[in-house]
Design an enzyme around this catalytic site. Sequence first.
Site, PDB file in Angstrom:
ATOM      1  N   PHE A 110       0.837  -1.193   0.000  1.00  0.00           N
ATOM      2  CA  PHE A 110       0.000   0.000   0.000  1.00  0.00           C
ATOM      3  C   PHE A 110       0.880   1.254   0.000  1.00  0.00           C
ATOM      4  CE2 PHE A 110      -2.272   3.268   2.562  1.00  0.00           C
ATOM      5  CZ  PHE A 110      -3.287   3.535   1.655  1.00  0.00           C
ATOM      6  N   LYS A 160       9.934   3.265   6.554  1.00  0.00           N
ATOM      7  CA  LYS A 160       9.352   3.605   7.847  1.00  0.00           C
ATOM      8  C   LYS A 160      10.096   2.939   9.002  1.00  0.00           C
ATOM      9  CE  LYS A 160       4.879   3.793  10.231  1.00  0.00           C
ATOM     10  NZ  LYS A 160       3.422   3.519  10.098  1.00  0.00           N
ATOM     11  N   MET A 467      -0.921  32.711 -23.333  1.00  0.00           N
ATOM     12  CA  MET A 467       0.257  32.429 -24.150  1.00  0.00           C
ATOM     13  C   MET A 467      -0.035  31.372 -25.203  1.00  0.00           C
ATOM     14  SD  MET A 467       3.285  33.551 -24.605  1.00  0.00           S
ATOM     15  CE  MET A 467       4.113  34.212 -23.175  1.00  0.00           C
TER      16      MET A 467
END
Length: 566
Positions: A110, A160, A467
């Site tokens: 995930f 982590k 532009m």
Amino acid sequence: MNGAQHILDTFHRHNIQTVFGYPGGCIMPLYDALVDDVRVEHVLCRHEQGCALAADGYARASGRMGVCIATSGPGATNLITGVANAHRDSIPMLVITGQVPSGLIGTDAFQETDVLGMTLGIVKHSYLVESADELPAILEEATELAQTGRPGPVWIDIPKDVLLTDTTAAPMSHSAQQAHSCPDLTAAVAMLHAARKPLLYSGGGISLAHAEDSFRAFSECSALPAVVTLKGIGNPGKHNAYNLGMLGMHGSRAANRAVDECDVLLVIGARLDDRATGKLDGFAPNARTIHIDADAAEFNKLRHADVALRGDLNAILGGLSEALREAPLAIDGWRKQCHTWRTTGGFQAADNEEPLAPIIGPAFIRQLSRITPDDTVIACDVGQHQMWVAQHYEFDHPRHHLTSGGLGTMGFGLPAAIGAQFANRQSTVINVTGDGSFMMNAQELATVRRYNLPVKLIIMDNQCLGMVRQQQELFYNNRESQINLDDNPDFVAMARAFDIPALKIERTDQVRRGIETILAFNGPMLLHVAIAREENVWPVVKPGGSNRDMIDETRRSAADKKEKVA
């Protein structure tokens, strides 16, 4: 300390006091450590792209490294445009992202993305940290790499579990990279003395090297006619008598003509970008080139350098100044010619004297330039307004002009202004944007309000992608495609929804009062400026064309009349 605490320790040791970020699952340990840290100010932006662009604006305005933080997966991918923007303009930035735990890497976990693989082409260097023991050394090395040599973003992707793991490893001390010794200047000085029409061409490398003072001293003692790139605007200061302005696709006719006729081109801190040079075989066709840069990779990449000098710009400019003081250049005739071109071929923008007339974009920018203090920081987005600012606003320092040069990132301006305001708390910071660019990162109005930043916002609204519309008009037989923005929201009501005061102006007689009102207001304020849809940026060079073939409004009108007669 665990890995997260080592990151904060690195911030403390390197005096990093402001960072821009957005939390998420895999970077959570760092955000937990921030709870107990009062020495680092974390700025919560409302989109990760805003974080990266705010860090970019902070670095441009301050000359210090910007820092942005995000989580894994979409958090990291949302940073990519902002990091690419910094890379293209050589902005020092430290990028820190969380990654899924080490044991899940490669399993399509995930919010797992291959950050290392996706970002290889948009960073100076990148790391995927494999253990907590190596993190302190990586942090130290990354901090140095981002700021030394040619600056740029360095990305650290941290699993982590590494952020949570305790380690006693100490940061390895990295001696600061030594500045290159001044190279032999003999050939460059001889070439300048032999020249009859030498021209100084400077870019964004001047401010990246903190060489503004050395550059101005050299410009004064050499009295060389000079041109600047988009990123070099402000290098000479606003009162330099020899500055011919910006060159290139939307450059001044004076600047492009001087490049076309010079016999020696002295390039300092510029990479000869295609928007500056136009068609390469038509660029400075009569000139030999002296190229001075901190990065040898720029030499001979697009233009052969007859003399290439790599090194510290301060040292090289000091050496050149000393040589030319002893033996000044004898180029009075060339100086007079360039002065004539500057007088007749500079950027023209007549102020509309009719009070009820519609607001003219270039005239508005000239009025803004006259009213604002000299130390005002202007953060532009990308489009017609960006070129009007480059042409008509008089900047006294390159760090006052924040613009996305190499990448041309719509949505750059508002986050960059936020970063600049954190870098310069007392300065006036203005985001000049278009209606198209503003909507790219309009959510950052919440960041402005959250921190009550006194950023001023000016939206130049022509209800189209101006532009793109101009290019379609001039070079695609006026076949408009997907450029209408006539369903824009009410920008005044939108700002007020974020509790930011706003007002709208539509006529020439409202311009001065509108500008003075937002500048006087103690806090953030938005000025919605309605301009004509059909207004163009002049002059312009056709993409892929030569700079000598500039098109201006007069020539375009004559061509239209001739076509109608035929």
